[in-house]
Write a protein that holds these residues in place. Structure first.
Motif, PDB file in Angstrom:
ATOM      1  N   ASP A   1     -11.825   9.281  16.009  1.00  0.00           N
ATOM      2  CA  ASP A   1     -11.179  10.033  17.088  1.00  0.00           C
ATOM      3  C   ASP A   1     -11.272  11.540  16.855  1.00  0.00           C
ATOM      4  N   LEU A   2     -11.163  11.969  15.613  1.00  0.00           N
ATOM      5  CA  LEU A   2     -11.354  13.399  15.334  1.00  0.00           C
ATOM      6  C   LEU A   2     -12.738  13.840  15.827  1.00  0.00           C
ATOM      7  N   ILE A   3     -13.761  13.059  15.508  1.00  0.00           N
ATOM      8  CA  ILE A   3     -15.131  13.425  15.903  1.00  0.00           C
ATOM      9  C   ILE A   3     -15.267  13.378  17.435  1.00  0.00           C
TER      10      ILE A   3
ATOM     11  N   SER B   1       7.015  13.562  16.692  1.00  0.00           N
ATOM     12  CA  SER B   1       5.845  13.699  17.551  1.00  0.00           C
ATOM     13  C   SER B   1       4.950  14.810  17.002  1.00  0.00           C
ATOM     14  N   LEU B   2       3.820  14.419  16.445  1.00  0.00           N
ATOM     15  CA  LEU B   2       2.893  15.405  15.881  1.00  0.00           C
ATOM     16  C   LEU B   2       2.254  16.217  17.015  1.00  0.00           C
ATOM     17  N   ILE B   3       2.033  15.554  18.149  1.00  0.00           N
ATOM     18  CA  ILE B   3       1.478  16.240  19.323  1.00  0.00           C
ATOM     19  C   ILE B   3       2.384  17.403  19.716  1.00  0.00           C
TER      20      ILE B   3
ATOM     21  N   PRO C   1      -4.364  15.679  18.149  1.00  0.00           N
ATOM     22  CA  PRO C   1      -4.223  14.952  16.880  1.00  0.00           C
ATOM     23  C   PRO C   1      -4.524  13.458  17.045  1.00  0.00           C
ATOM     24  N   PRO C   2      -5.379  12.895  16.204  1.00  0.00           N
ATOM     25  CA  PRO C   2      -5.690  11.466  16.325  1.00  0.00           C
ATOM     26  C   PRO C   2      -4.450  10.576  16.141  1.00  0.00           C
ATOM     27  N   ILE C   3      -3.524  10.978  15.281  1.00  0.00           N
ATOM     28  CA  ILE C   3      -2.280  10.210  15.145  1.00  0.00           C
ATOM     29  C   ILE C   3      -1.177  10.980  15.855  1.00  0.00           C
TER      30      ILE C   3
ATOM     31  N   ALA D   1      -5.453  -0.312   3.306  1.00  0.00           N
ATOM     32  CA  ALA D   1      -4.858   0.903   3.896  1.00  0.00           C
ATOM     33  C   ALA D   1      -5.903   1.998   4.071  1.00  0.00           C
ATOM     34  N   LEU D   2      -6.766   2.176   3.077  1.00  0.00           N
ATOM     35  CA  LEU D   2      -7.779   3.237   3.180  1.00  0.00           C
ATOM     36  C   LEU D   2      -8.690   2.972   4.369  1.00  0.00           C
ATOM     37  N   LEU D   3      -9.065   1.704   4.545  1.00  0.00           N
ATOM     38  CA  LEU D   3      -9.957   1.378   5.659  1.00  0.00           C
ATOM     39  C   LEU D   3      -9.259   1.579   7.008  1.00  0.00           C
TER      40      LEU D   3
ATOM     41  N   ALA E   1      -8.709   8.112  -7.946  1.00  0.00           N
ATOM     42  CA  ALA E   1     -10.022   7.460  -7.851  1.00  0.00           C
ATOM     43  C   ALA E   1     -10.687   7.793  -6.506  1.00  0.00           C
ATOM     44  N   PHE E   2      -9.911   7.743  -5.436  1.00  0.00           N
ATOM     45  CA  PHE E   2     -10.484   7.968  -4.108  1.00  0.00           C
ATOM     46  C   PHE E   2     -10.976   9.407  -3.947  1.00  0.00           C
ATOM     47  N   LEU E   3     -10.171  10.367  -4.375  1.00  0.00           N
ATOM     48  CA  LEU E   3     -10.539  11.770  -4.156  1.00  0.00           C
ATOM     49  C   LEU E   3     -11.770  12.160  -4.978  1.00  0.00           C
TER      50      LEU E   3
ATOM     51  N   ALA F   1      -6.554   3.249   7.772  1.00  0.00           N
ATOM     52  CA  ALA F   1      -6.078   4.613   8.038  1.00  0.00           C
ATOM     53  C   ALA F   1      -7.240   5.574   8.237  1.00  0.00           C
ATOM     54  N   GLY F   2      -8.432   5.176   7.812  1.00  0.00           N
ATOM     55  CA  GLY F   2      -9.548   6.120   7.802  1.00  0.00           C
ATOM     56  C   GLY F   2     -10.621   5.901   8.855  1.00  0.00           C
ATOM     57  N   HIS F   3     -10.601   4.759   9.519  1.00  0.00           N
ATOM     58  CA  HIS F   3     -11.689   4.490  10.479  1.00  0.00           C
ATOM     59  C   HIS F   3     -11.442   5.126  11.853  1.00  0.00           C
TER      60      HIS F   3
ATOM     61  N   LEU G   1     -11.812  13.965   3.040  1.00  0.00           N
ATOM     62  CA  LEU G   1     -12.969  13.221   3.546  1.00  0.00           C
ATOM     63  C   LEU G   1     -13.067  13.345   5.072  1.00  0.00           C
ATOM     64  N   ALA G   2     -11.925  13.251   5.746  1.00  0.00           N
ATOM     65  CA  ALA G   2     -11.927  13.368   7.212  1.00  0.00           C
ATOM     66  C   ALA G   2     -12.490  14.733   7.624  1.00  0.00           C
ATOM     67  N   ARG G   3     -12.124  15.767   6.876  1.00  0.00           N
ATOM     68  CA  ARG G   3     -12.621  17.111   7.214  1.00  0.00           C
ATOM     69  C   ARG G   3     -14.134  17.190   7.032  1.00  0.00           C
TER      70      ARG G   3
ATOM     71  N   SER H   1       0.865  -1.192   0.000  1.00  0.00           N
ATOM     72  CA  SER H   1       0.000   0.000   0.000  1.00  0.00           C
ATOM     73  C   SER H   1       0.895   1.234   0.000  1.00  0.00           C
ATOM     74  N   MET H   2       0.296   2.380  -0.306  1.00  0.00           N
ATOM     75  CA  MET H   2       1.078   3.620  -0.340  1.00  0.00           C
ATOM     76  C   MET H   2       1.674   3.958   1.030  1.00  0.00           C
ATOM     77  N   LEU H   3       1.051   3.426   2.095  1.00  0.00           N
ATOM     78  CA  LEU H   3       1.564   3.688   3.443  1.00  0.00           C
ATOM     79  C   LEU H   3       3.029   3.311   3.592  1.00  0.00           C
ATOM     80  N   THR H   4       3.442   2.207   2.976  1.00  0.00           N
ATOM     81  CA  THR H   4       4.786   1.684   3.220  1.00  0.00           C
ATOM     82  C   THR H   4       5.667   1.676   1.977  1.00  0.00           C
TER      83      THR H   4
ATOM     84  N   HIS I   1       3.856  11.576   1.721  1.00  0.00           N
ATOM     85  CA  HIS I   1       2.887  10.665   2.349  1.00  0.00           C
ATOM     86  C   HIS I   1       1.761  11.398   3.075  1.00  0.00           C
ATOM     87  N   ILE I   2       1.637  12.695   2.850  1.00  0.00           N
ATOM     88  CA  ILE I   2       0.598  13.450   3.557  1.00  0.00           C
ATOM     89  C   ILE I   2      -0.763  12.773   3.339  1.00  0.00           C
ATOM     90  N   CYS I   3      -1.572  12.804   4.388  1.00  0.00           N
ATOM     91  CA  CYS I   3      -2.823  12.033   4.396  1.00  0.00           C
ATOM     92  C   CYS I   3      -3.654  12.235   3.131  1.00  0.00           C
ATOM     93  N   VAL I   4      -3.960  11.128   2.481  1.00  0.00           N
ATOM     94  CA  VAL I   4      -4.741  11.187   1.257  1.00  0.00           C
ATOM     95  C   VAL I   4      -6.237  11.331   1.590  1.00  0.00           C
TER      96      VAL I   4
HETATM   97  C1  HEM Z   1      -1.598   9.083   5.848  1.00  0.00           C
HETATM   98  C2  HEM Z   1      -3.639  11.277   9.631  1.00  0.00           C
HETATM   99  C3  HEM Z   1      -8.056  10.209   7.949  1.00  0.00           C
HETATM  100  C4  HEM Z   1      -5.993   7.544   4.503  1.00  0.00           C
HETATM  101  C5  HEM Z   1      -1.777   9.768   7.016  1.00  0.00           C
HETATM  102  C6  HEM Z   1      -0.708  10.285   7.844  1.00  0.00           C
HETATM  103  C7  HEM Z   1      -1.280  10.896   8.899  1.00  0.00           C
HETATM  104  C8  HEM Z   1      -2.710  10.789   8.745  1.00  0.00           C
HETATM  105  C9  HEM Z   1      -0.558  11.573  10.064  1.00  0.00           C
HETATM  106  C10 HEM Z   1       0.781  10.074   7.609  1.00  0.00           C
HETATM  107  C11 HEM Z   1       1.363  11.231   6.877  1.00  0.00           C
HETATM  108  C12 HEM Z   1       2.867  11.219   6.918  1.00  0.00           C
HETATM  109  O1  HEM Z   1       3.453  10.268   7.414  1.00  0.00           O
HETATM  110  O2  HEM Z   1       3.474  12.187   6.463  1.00  0.00           O
HETATM  111  C13 HEM Z   1      -5.000  11.158   9.496  1.00  0.00           C
HETATM  112  C14 HEM Z   1      -5.952  11.735  10.416  1.00  0.00           C
HETATM  113  C15 HEM Z   1      -7.200  11.442   9.935  1.00  0.00           C
HETATM  114  C16 HEM Z   1      -7.026  10.674   8.731  1.00  0.00           C
HETATM  115  C17 HEM Z   1      -5.593  12.516  11.664  1.00  0.00           C
HETATM  116  C18 HEM Z   1      -8.548  11.791  10.473  1.00  0.00           C
HETATM  117  C19 HEM Z   1      -8.783  12.852  11.158  1.00  0.00           C
HETATM  118  C20 HEM Z   1      -7.892   9.438   6.836  1.00  0.00           C
HETATM  119  C21 HEM Z   1      -8.950   8.938   6.000  1.00  0.00           C
HETATM  120  C22 HEM Z   1      -8.352   8.165   5.047  1.00  0.00           C
HETATM  121  C23 HEM Z   1      -6.928   8.199   5.268  1.00  0.00           C
HETATM  122  C24 HEM Z   1     -10.430   9.230   6.169  1.00  0.00           C
HETATM  123  C25 HEM Z   1      -8.950   7.387   3.914  1.00  0.00           C
HETATM  124  C26 HEM Z   1     -10.089   6.958   3.793  1.00  0.00           C
HETATM  125  C27 HEM Z   1      -4.639   7.723   4.595  1.00  0.00           C
HETATM  126  C28 HEM Z   1      -3.683   7.034   3.748  1.00  0.00           C
HETATM  127  C29 HEM Z   1      -2.418   7.497   4.120  1.00  0.00           C
HETATM  128  C30 HEM Z   1      -2.618   8.439   5.206  1.00  0.00           C
HETATM  129  C31 HEM Z   1      -4.006   6.013   2.673  1.00  0.00           C
HETATM  130  C32 HEM Z   1      -1.075   7.097   3.520  1.00  0.00           C
HETATM  131  C33 HEM Z   1      -0.707   8.047   2.414  1.00  0.00           C
HETATM  132  C34 HEM Z   1       0.653   7.741   1.854  1.00  0.00           C
HETATM  133  O3  HEM Z   1       1.436   7.065   2.526  1.00  0.00           O
HETATM  134  O4  HEM Z   1       0.932   8.166   0.724  1.00  0.00           O
HETATM  135  N1  HEM Z   1      -2.998  10.103   7.586  1.00  0.00           N
HETATM  136  N2  HEM Z   1      -5.676  10.522   8.499  1.00  0.00           N
HETATM  137  N3  HEM Z   1      -6.679   8.985   6.356  1.00  0.00           N
HETATM  138  N4  HEM Z   1      -3.975   8.554   5.462  1.00  0.00           N
HETATM  139 FE1  HEM Z   1      -4.819   9.633   6.914  1.00  0.00          FE
END
Ligand code: HEM
Length: 389
Positions: free
Chosen positions: A235-237, A302-304, A273-275, A224-226, A92-94, A228-230, A343-345, A73-76, A336-339
């Motif tokens: 927690d944000l809410i 530390s994002l906090i 911050p949730p993460i 990863a989408l599931l 596709a997701f956006l 990272a997004g659940h 949607l989270a907003r 996945s794009m995460l790693t 890697h900024i959150c994709v």
């Molecule tokens: C990556 C936070 C919601 C999908 C990340 C990263 C953070 C983050 C901190 C890592 C960025 C980095 O390392 O530079 C959050 C927070 C969310 C949230 C706080 C909710 C408030 C979501 C949602 C989805 C999602 C709703 C998708 C449905 C992803 C994915 C990545 C990611 C796929 C990896 C992107 C990459 O590695 O290219 N998110 N996220 N996140 N997030 Fe989120």
């Protein structure tokens, strides 16, 4: 408690852990630079094996790889694969996320209706944690009868990051991941035979039209989408409801002028911050903020702490929903900024505003301190008991 980072950040903004091959970065500037540094890696194979958190995740990944293929996945992933895969999945997701406002509002309205007539409820487990799974499940293409299982599996899978977990919890984490991956594998087969109006079908159509992404990459990106997004969005809410119930002036301001919810959600993200952390791995010896690191070290930002850095944020321990600009790092930074941020907003703004409007007298049942759930890295409330009148 986030003020506990203040002395660390002032005196040792970058500090090598003497025990494990990791560096803690607590300052905003070096933290952001490290997240943006393309010479650093996100691939666990680049991390020193003696790091206990990494060893633990690697073991789980190896078990999953034996059954489902490598975690691609794009995460790693790193470039060039990261750019290729993220480009296809994000496009596709956006597109789906941009059209999700109506769906999100409908899911939230139904969730609020289900609370009608109740004098008390748990704003986390009866509300916040129920919303993102329905939104994501619908967007990805999972049938509604799977939502509860996907939620339970995702939460169990999160235990993967806890190096202190028991053998029983390890089994739960593995079974959770296995459940999610098996589900998406079946869903891909079903949609390949008969496409529907969902993200799984979109990704398979892109692949059929020549987009360079293989089945394994589609499978692990759905996963990863599931995951990272659940919990993150839940927690944000939950954190947002808690913060607004404990900052009455901010809540009254939002009720009087609902447009303020946009800035309020950014401040909620900054303040809680949730993460909590985002990590990169060193592929060679180097330096960050003048502090030397070695090949294999984890650079843990530390994002906090970064979000409370007085060098970047004025009066950082003050919760101010009108703060502008608000350059928090809660969605990370760089490639890697959150994709899922858009949607989270949408989910955060809609879920928090609608609940406050529907229950304008909402309050905590008592003054007990918040009950933070202890899962490494993802910070939210275990529960939040509230009274509606
Ligand atoms: C990556 C936070 C919601 C999908 C990340 C990263 C953070 C983050 C901190 C890592 C960025 C980095 O390392 O530079 C959050 C927070 C969310 C949230 C706080 C909710 C408030 C979501 C949602 C989805 C999602 C709703 C998708 C449905 C992803 C994915 C990545 C990611 C796929 C990896 C992107 C990459 O590695 O290219 N998110 N996220 N996140 N997030 Fe989120």
């Amino acid at each position: 408690p986030h003020a506990l980072f203040d002395p660390q950040r002032r005196e040792r903004p970058v500090e090598h852990d003497g025990m494990i091959p990791a560096m803690l970065i607590s300052a905003y500037g070096v933290g952001r630079e490290s997240l943006m540094d393309r010479s650093l890696s996100r691939n666990f194979d680049d991390a020193a094996p003696e790091n206990p958190v990494i060893a633990n995740v690697r073991r789980l990944n190896a078990a999953m790889a034996a059954e489902f293929g490598k975690h691609d996945s794009m995460l790693t992933l790193d470039d060039p694969d990261h750019g290729r895969v993220r480009g296809i999945v994000a496009e596709a997701f956006l597109k789906r996320a941009a059209g999700a406002q109506g769906l999100v509002a409908q899911i939230i309205d139904a969730q609020i209706d289900a609370l009608a007539g109740r004098e008390t409820f748990d704003a986390v487990n009866d509300y916040a944690a129920r919303i993102p799974i329905q939104v994501l499940g619908t967007i990805l293409g999972s049938p509604p009868e799977m939502f509860e299982s996907l939620k339970v599996w995702t939460e169990a899978g999160q235990l993967a990051f806890d190096p202190t977990k028991s053998a029983e919890q390890e089994k739960l984490a593995l079974d959770g991941r296995r459940g999610i991956l098996s589900h998406f594998k079946e869903l891909m087969e079903a949609r390949r035979a008969a496409p529907q109006d969902d993200l799984v079908s979109d990704l398979l159509a892109a692949q059929a039209n020549g987009a360079p992404i293989d089945d394994n990459e589609i499978l692990f990106n759905l996963f990863a989408l599931l995951v990272a997004g659940h919990l993150t969005t839940a927690d944000l809410i939950g954190n947002g409801i808690y913060l607004l119930l404990t900052h009455d002036e901010a809540r009254q301001a939002i009720l009087a002028d609902p447009k303020l919810i946009t800035g309020a959600v950014e401040e909620i993200l900054r303040y809680e911050p949730p993460i909590s952390f985002s990590a990169r791995f060193a592929k060679a010896d180097g330096k960050a903020g003048g502090c030397p690191y070695h090949k294999g070290d984890a650079l843990v930002v530390s994002l906090i702490s970064a979000n409370r850095d007085e060098d970047r944020i004025d009066d950082p321990h003050r919760f101010d929903i009108t703060r502008r600009p608000n350059p928090h790092l809660s969605f990370g930074a760089g490639a890697h900024i959150c994709v899922g941020a858009p949607l989270a907003r949408i989910e955060g703004q809609t879920a928090i505003l609608k609940l406050l409007q529907r229950f304008p007298h909402l309050r905590k049942v008592d003054d007990s301190p918040p009950d933070w759930r202890v899962v490494p890295g993802v910070r939210g409330l275990a529960k939040l008991d509230v009274i509606t009148e």
